[in-house]
Scaffold this motif. Structure first.
Motif, PDB file in Angstrom:
ATOM      1  N   GLY A 107      -4.032   3.042  -5.725  1.00 29.80           N
ATOM      2  CA  GLY A 107      -4.069   3.077  -4.264  1.00 29.80           C
ATOM      3  C   GLY A 107      -2.725   2.875  -3.592  1.00 29.80           C
ATOM      4  N   ARG A 108      -1.658   3.204  -4.259  1.00 25.51           N
ATOM      5  CA  ARG A 108      -0.349   2.980  -3.666  1.00 25.51           C
ATOM      6  C   ARG A 108       0.318   4.319  -3.358  1.00 25.51           C
TER       7      ARG A 108
ATOM      8  N   SER B 203      -2.025   8.085  -0.993  1.00 26.14           N
ATOM      9  CA  SER B 203      -2.466   8.237   0.386  1.00 26.14           C
ATOM     10  C   SER B 203      -2.640   9.699   0.784  1.00 26.14           C
TER      11      SER B 203
ATOM     12  N   SER C  48      -6.405   9.952  -0.866  1.00 27.06           N
ATOM     13  CA  SER C  48      -7.498   8.982  -0.888  1.00 27.06           C
ATOM     14  C   SER C  48      -8.590   9.270   0.148  1.00 27.06           C
ATOM     15  N   SER C  49      -8.239   9.863   1.300  1.00 27.29           N
ATOM     16  CA  SER C  49      -9.289  10.125   2.289  1.00 27.29           C
ATOM     17  C   SER C  49     -10.103  11.359   1.926  1.00 27.29           C
TER      18      SER C  49
ATOM     19  N   ASN D 184       2.607   6.025   2.561  1.00 26.46           N
ATOM     20  CA  ASN D 184       1.657   6.954   3.160  1.00 26.46           C
ATOM     21  C   ASN D 184       0.245   6.393   3.209  1.00 26.46           C
TER      22      ASN D 184
ATOM     23  N   ALA E 106       0.827  -1.201   0.000  1.00 32.12           N
ATOM     24  CA  ALA E 106       0.000   0.000   0.000  1.00 32.12           C
ATOM     25  C   ALA E 106       0.858   1.245   0.000  1.00 32.12           C
TER      26      ALA E 106
END
Lengths: 333, 278, 528, 335
Positions: free
Chosen positions: C122-123, C127, C130-131, A42, A39
């Motif tokens: 999604g890598r 991040s 994504s939220s 971060n 993933a």
């Protein structure tokens, strides 16, 4: 002969299957969670969940293994979890470098080992014999990685006779790829400056890698030669007036080399193990450094694939050794 | 007779002396260094100083005395060697005995499993195993033992198969001795020489492989004075601080050499049939 | 008949030989050999570490880009942006003159495709978004406009935009396999518009990569009259060997991790220099605040006092680092200028340890400190702490592990190690990249938040800072949070990095930026 | 003995090999002759120094062997002059048939290759040894195939290309005989050429050997421990015990009227040559701790105290055509 080869190849399959189970089981037990690694740095908790689902990492282990087996059976060793590149492609790209290194080492090993062993046996208990014996015990006691570092330190860093790293100088374009072996390709394309560079680059890694095996070959050749020298056919030939040197080469030598050849299979294992550290130390772009890299990044598909490929190559080499053995020893035909 | 024969074998005597010395160093190491502070405490002002009267092997990048660290490193090296071999024997010898003595599906299966372990070069497999375990010397030892036992299983299997055809086994079977009894009380002592030889050389081999794992960063952990680890740490200070790589490497070399020579010597005495080849 | 084959192959060999001779003649050109590490994949949406930054900055473009040191966000593919009153809708205008390397024009649909692809993969870089961003809320009202509607107010959005490379939608769609977004193909190919284009034939994963100048790059080349035509990237995995290669003149620059011990050696060579640039990359010794004895604040303080900061920076790093007492790089806004932090003081350390012990903290147990094995400095840092704390009777064991495997074990407090050491680099130049993602409990379970620090007050302040739109408001909020976290001694903050890179003096116009460590080739030229 | 100059003569040969335990006196004044065209049997139990004697004649003594005294002459050539290395001349003229056909051939080389090698270094008559220029190879090959035919190897052309393990023991011995005779030597040294074979094959091989050497009038030194073979093959016999020559004489004389007690006991072991079968009690003494006198003394029923002090010289008994080394001669024992 053909039947013999076929039978040997068939006997590979259970071993490979066992290998797959073994490596997969090991990696399943690994504490680090590949999904978290995948993933990325971060990633949020949801990201990690998503990755887990996408890669089937949430399924039961036997399902995951089944999926993997199905892939492998069609020649697909999976995709690296980091680069997304097919593992087999990466291995194929890196294999020539390792093969080149291994072949050159094997040649050094064979020539050096047989020469030393023969000299040691012929001049039994002479200073040459003592040197041979010293080398043959030292070769098994010296750590490959230390030898690599010491040779690199002395001959590349301090004396500057050889390059420190790599297969070719960094600024150079590799020779046109025909076989993937730079030494061969540069000759085939008459690119002699590339050939010279390739030789200079391969010298230290190949010597390092060959040293342990050279010691074993020397040791086996010596003892087998000593044993063969007491054989009846030697004293018979001698008695009929054949000069001693003529009896050694080729007659006794061939008999002794047969024994040494049977050791090649075993040596190949140590060659691969050695390649792992030698490639790492000399920045040699082969599958050894690829494996180290995969281990450092916990890229389990790559580790799995490399282990399988190495296992298959190892088994094939052993079959080849058996065949060669049968070819040079007429009694086995 | 045996002692005389052994003492005439110069290399083996040398090996024995080396092994005894290493044992002594391992046990009495702390008497040979001035204290734990030399081994563990950093002295940033004296870092990377070359060999001198005060630091015969120089100091490392944290200013610790390389000599002290090499001396203290002998203990863990030996511990790994002996530990791995002992564990491998515990797994391998019973398996070899069982598979060699009985001829059942079970023994077939066991030997096929052995084949699988032998199908990959030991270091590669050990790397894969050590990699999934938590880091540390114990993991490295476990990984080595898990990959080294097939060597013992093979040796014992071969020897037992060989011995099984001997008359005394047939005689015992005729007398109705239980298989367990025959295997443990009669076969085991007869294959013991082969095990002892394998074990002696195995100690050297295990030290070598453990050092390689340490070098690759999956064996001993800092700040323990591990030889392989020290060489790995030395790399970024080469070529200037050559002493960092030289002395731990020599220590590995001499130790392994000692065990190999001793093993060879034992082979000559215990098993004159085996050639002095491997 | 057999002979025909032989002749044919001879002719082939000859032809190849001739062509390779021509190749060899092509040398004396405007070429540079760069010793940067290569990313393990070429897909810019999969990672955001420094190797990837180097590749991305040169072959791809983003809407915005960081330039200078300290880094400034400058418009790049975007010419301007607007933010709605509620701070949720962001609208960007694009340049019209941008071409991809294959000649197609870059327009808003490529941008939408790129962000959707990023979220789908999604890598790594995803991040940061994504939220706050859903794929369906990215739209292209026209060819030159892109609109993002965020789920909530998210101030660092603009700072994070340079993380996203814009890829060529048409090219990727044509290489799509299944619904992989062209991922298999992109892992060893390139679909960008950057100043340099990848020479796919020469690419060997982690070993070698050549890039050629893209003459049609939208930015033009007027500010660099003699740009470098071809750059051969040749990483050395071992820094010690890369220094030797540099000394021999075989490469023009090392990577930016030149060990401080090697600086003198490089500088001793007349043709070489060392570029020393303060970056935004802080070294932190993490403590698992949920695991005894680290749940005891006095014990954490004890360790904070027991680290020889100055000795470490002066001796081991040879002075090439700046003491950074808090969780934000001291050269970034939001870091309190007057923050004192902890100093090396063994008597205070002893005092706090005694206090912790009196409070029942199990400080005698074996403490495990994990050190990523990629950089020797991590274990060195651990050893410096270990050597001093040994005098306090503490037993710290240092365990090397790879960064990925460590980062992968931070999912729960139980699986998170006692302590570990790492850098936090500039993924995007906003305090959110450090303090926000490190100490807000909403990020628990990620490696950045691996100290499992939990403080409702801090959560609230950080949340406010995230949604406040004015930088002045945000600055004071981050300063306030910093003070609280330092007072709680959540972690041991050691230094802010000075990045060291050995460079051949023939390389001109090397500009350092924390993002990408100065590897932007567009500015450079070769002179004598 | 005949009056012509002997082809091979061994006189008073004394040979020692130093070992860790002491000096081994392997040969102690060995004496015998082989005349041209004569077949001489060298008889003795195993371990009596026969093999060392052969090595001395063939010039392949181990390096540590020391000749203390004596001489070996071959057609006037001093074979000991070249200490341990075989002179080319002798190589050409002395053929050798080894004891064990199963181990004498190198298992991993074709039979033809090995025969060619041997012929190369001895050469056909008139050829310099080691020479392989011109059409020598072709000539050698043809000659060897002829030889294989002569020793009754079926399909010799094909046999030439086969490996030793593809032949039976008898066939291998035939091949070795062919090889030994290929350079047309004047003397054949045959070291128990049939002991490794079964009885029927033994007989066939001996008959073949006899025919072959009779055709060429080749001399032969036939080492054996079997008086049956001696009776079948030999003109003369030399009996050795523990490195000492005990009795030399014609085969007829020795078989029918042995004088030396050892010869007698030896003959008594052969049912077809003797009425009673008696073994010899005791074993051959170690050459290191050999008694100073007659080495057979300790096992001899006629042993006198003098026997253990000094060894009696080889002497012709009254009226005899042979040499015997025994005190019994002093006692006036007659033929």
């Amino acid at each position: 002969m053909l039947e013999f080869i076929c039978r040997r190849i068939l006997s590979l399959f259970p071993v490979i299957l066992g290998l797959l189970v073994l490596t997969y089981a090991l990696l399943y037990l690994a504490p680090s969670d590949p999904a978290t690694i995948l993933a990325g740095e971060n990633a949020s908790v949801e990201d990690i969940q998503a990755v887990r689902k996408e890669y089937g990492l949430d399924r039961p282990v036997y399902v995951q293994f089944g999926m993997y087996l199905k892939q492998v059976s069609v020649g697909n060793l999976g995709v690296s979890m980091y680069s997304n590149r097919p593992v087999l492609e990466d291995i194929a790209q890196r294999l020539p470098a390792t093969i080149e290194l291994a072949l050159v080492s094997l040649v050094l090993m064979a020539i050096g080992g047989i020469t030393l062993g023969t000299m040691g046996a012929v001049w039994h208990n002479s200073p040459i014999d003592h040197v041979t014996r010293m080398i043959s015990v030292a070769g098994l006691a010296i750590a490959t990685f230390w030898l690599a570092i010491m040779l690199q330190l002395v001959f590349a860093m301090v004396l500057g006779w050889f390059p420190v790293r790599g297969r070719i100088p960094p600024e150079m374009v590799p020779p046109v790829q025909i076989t993937g072996l730079y030494l061969l390709d540069s000759i085939l394309t008459l690119n002699f400056s590339a050939f010279r560079d390739a030789v200079r680059h391969i010298t230290l890694p190949a010597i390092t890698l060959a040293f342990g095996g050279l010691a074993t070959v020397a040791r086996f050749t010596r003892s087998s030669m000593l044993e063969n020298l007491t054989k009846e056919y030697v004293s018979y030939q001698h008695a009929t007036g054949v000069p001693f040197r003529r009896i050694i080469v080729p007659y006794v030598l061939r008999n002794s080399v047969i024994t040494a050849v049977t050791q090649l299979g075993l040596l190949f294992g140590s060659l691969i193990s050695g390649a792992v550290v030698v490639e790492m130390i000399f920045d040699w772009p082969g599958i050894g450094s690829y494996l180290v890299n995969a281990i450092f990044t916990s890229d389990y598909k790559v580790i799995l694939a490399v282990t399988i490929v190495v296992g298959v190559i190892y088994a094939l080499v052993n079959i080849i050794v058996d065949v060669i053995h049968a070819m040079i020893d007429p009694r086995l035909r | 007779m045996v002692v005389k024969k052994f003492s005439r074998d110069l290399p083996a005597t040398f090996g024995l002396i080396v092994v005894m010395s290493i044992l002594t160093v391992a046990v009495f190491g702390w008497w040979l260094v001035s204290g734990p502070s030399d081994v563990y405490d950093s002295n940033l002002l004296a870092r990377l100083s070359p060999p001198s009267a005060q630091n015969p092997f120089g100091t490392d990048d944290l200013g610790r005395d390389v000599y002290s660290r090499v001396i203290i490193g002998a203990r863990s090296a030996l511990l790994v060697g002996v530990g791995v071999v002992a564990a491998s024997m515990l797994i391998g010898v019973p398996i070899g005995l069982y598979a060699g003595y009985t001829r059942t599906i079970g023994s077939e299966v066991v030997m096929r499993i052995t084949d699988i372990f032998l199908a990959v070069p030991q270091l590669v497999l050990a790397l894969a195993i050590a990699q999934i375990l938590s880091r540390g010397l114990e993991s490295a030892m476990l990984a080595l033992a898990l990959t080294y036992w097939p060597a013992f299983a093979r040796t014992v299997y071969g020897e037992v198969r060989h011995q099984k055809t001997s008359l005394y086994v047939e005689a015992l079977e005729g007398l109705g001795a239980s298989p367990f009894r025959i295997a443990v009380l009669h076969l085991l002592p007869n294959v013991a020489p082969a095990i002892i030889i394998r074990a002696t050389i195995g100690v050297g081999f295990a030290i070598l492989t453990a050092a390689t794992l340490g070098f690759l960063g999956i064996g001993a952990t800092p700040p323990s004075p591990d030889w392989g680890l020290a060489i790995a740490e030395s790399r970024q200070f080469l070529p200037e601080s050559w002493w960092l790589a030289l002395f731990p490497g020599l220590a590995i070399f001499i130790t392994v050499l000692g065990f190999n020579l001793l093993g060879d010597g034992l082979r000559d005495i215990l098993d004159p049939k085996l050639r002095r080849s491997r | 008949m057999k002979h025909v084959g032989v002749y044919r192959s001879l002719a082939l060999a000859l032809a190849i030989a001739v062509s390779s001779v021509q190749f060899a003649n092509a040398e004396q050109k405007n070429e540079m050999v760069w010793g940067e590490l290569l990313p393990e994949t070429l897909d810019p949406h999969l990672a955001s570490h420094s190797q990837m930054q180097f590749y991305m900055l040169n072959t791809y473009d983003g809407l915005y880009r960081y330039e200078g040191n300290p880094p400034q966000v400058v418009p790049w593919l975007a010419t301007a942006h607007e933010v709605s009153q509620d701070g949720k809708t962001w609208t960007f205008k694009l340049r019209k003159d941008v071409q991809f390397h294959d000649g197609t024009v870059l327009d808003s649909s490529d941008v939408v495709y790129s962000f959707r692809r990023l979220l789908a993969m999604g890598r790594g870089p995803a991040s940061a978004f994504s939220s706050y961003l859903k794929p369906e809320n990215i739209s292209a009202p026209d060819n030159e406009t892109v609109r993002f509607v965020l789920n909530e107010r998210y101030a660092p959005f603009l700072s994070a935009l340079p993380l996203v490379s814009i890829v060529n939608e048409g090219l990727l769609s044509s290489h799509q396999v299944g619904n992989d977004w062209g991922a298999a193909w992109l892992s060893s190919n390139e679909a960008g518009s950057g100043a340099y284009a990848l020479d796919t034939k020469t690419y060997r994963p982690l070993e070698a990569m050549d890039v050629h100048r893209f003459a049609e790059h939208f930015h033009g080349w007027s500010d660099n009259p003699r740009p470098i035509e071809t750059v051969r990237v040749r990483p050395s995995k071992e820094t010690s060997t890369s220094v030797l290669v540099l000394l021999k003149g075989a490469i023009d620059a090392t990577d930016s991790f030149l060990p401080p011990d090697q600086v003198k050696r490089v500088e001793a060579d007349e043709g070489l220099r060392v570029s020393k640039d303060e970056s935004m990359r802080i070294l932190v010794i993490r403590m698992n605040n949920k695991k005894p004895p680290f749940d005891n604040v006095n014990f954490r303080k004890c360790l904070s006092y027991a680290f020889n900061y100055d000795g470490y920076i002066a001796a081991i790093l040879q002075g090439y680092a700046v003491r950074n007492p808090g969780p934000i790089p001291q050269n970034l806004w939001g870091a309190p200028k007057d923050l004192e932090g902890y100093t090396f003081d063994m008597s205070k350390a002893k005092e706090f340890c005694d206090r912790a012990k009196a409070e029942g903290a199990p400080i005698d147990r074996k403490l495990k400190l994990f050190a990523p094995s990629e950089h020797v400095q991590m274990a060195q840092t651990g050893q410096v702490l270990q050597a001093e704390t040994r005098k306090l009777g503490l037993d710290i064991e240092i365990i090397p592990a790879t960064f990925p495997s460590l980062a992968g074990s931070m999912g729960t407090p139980e699986s998170t190690p006692d302590m570990w050491v790492h850098w936090v680099s500039t993924y995007f130049a906003d305090p959110e990249n450090w303090i926000g993602q490190m100490y807000d409990s909403r990020y628990h379970g990620t490696w950045k938040a691996s100290s499992w620090y939990e403080n409702a007050q801090v959560d609230e302040i950080l949340g406010k800072a995230r949604s406040a739109l004015s930088q002045e408001d945000r600055r004071s909020l981050y300063e306030e949070a910093s003070r609280i976290i330092v007072k709680d001694a959540a972690d041991i903050w050691v230094y802010n990095t000075i990045q060291l890179r050995g460079i051949n003096k023939r390389v001109n116009n090397f500009h350092f930026t924390p993002v990408g460590a100065g590897g932007e080739l567009r500015w450079m030229s070769l002179g004598q | 003995m005949k009056d012509t100059l002997p082809l091979l003569s061994v006189r008073n040969l004394q040979l020692v090999i130093p070992t860790d335990e002491g000096t081994a006196k392997i040969l102690d004044r060995v004496t015998f002759e082989v005349a041209e065209g004569e077949v001489v049997g060298l008889v003795g139990e195993s371990g009596c120094g026969k093999s060392t004697l052969i090595k001395a004649i063939l010039g392949i003594l181990p390096n540590q062997a020391e000749i203390v005294s004596g001489e070996i002459k071959f057609g006037g050539l001093d074979l000991l002059g070249s200490a341990t290395r075989r002179t080319w001349h002798a190589a050409k003229d002395i053929g050798f048939i080894p004891q064990d056909p199963f181990t004498a051939l190198n298992p991993v080389f074709k039979v033809g290759v090995q025969m060619m090698e041997i012929l190369r270094w001895s050469g056909l008559p008139g050829e310099p040894p080691g020479y392989i220029g011109g059409n020598t190879r072709q000539r050698h090959r043809e000659h060897l195939i002829k030889m294989l035919k002569a020793v009754q190897i079926p399909d010799p052309e094909d046999a030439f290309e086969r490996y030793p393990h593809q032949f039976s023991g008898g066939q291998r011995q035939r091949i070795l005989i062919a090889s030994a005779l290929s350079s047309r030597p004047k003397l054949i040294v045959a070291d128990e050429p049939t002991t490794a074979l079964d009885v029927t094959t033994q007989r066939e091989i001996l008959i073949l050997l006899r025919e072959l050497i009779e055709d060429d009038k080749t001399s032969m030194l036939l080492v054996t421990h079997d008086f049956g073979v001696v009776a079948q093959m030999c003109d003369s016999v030399s009996v050795m015990y523990a490195g000492q020559t005990m009795e030399n004489g014609t085969a007829k004389d020795i078989i029918h009227t042995p004088i030396h007690p050892y010869t007698k006991r030896l003959l008594a072991c052969h049912p077809e040559l003797s009425d009673e079968i008696v073994g010899i009690p005791g074993t051959v003494p170690s050459p290191i701790f050999a008694p100073p006198g007659c080495r057979f003394g300790p096992r001899c029923t006629s042993c006198r105290p003098a026997c253990s002090e000094q060894r009696p010289p080889l002497m012709k008994p009254v009226g005899g055509q042979r040499d015997v080394a025994c005190v019994l001669l002093d006692q006036g024992v007659r033929v």
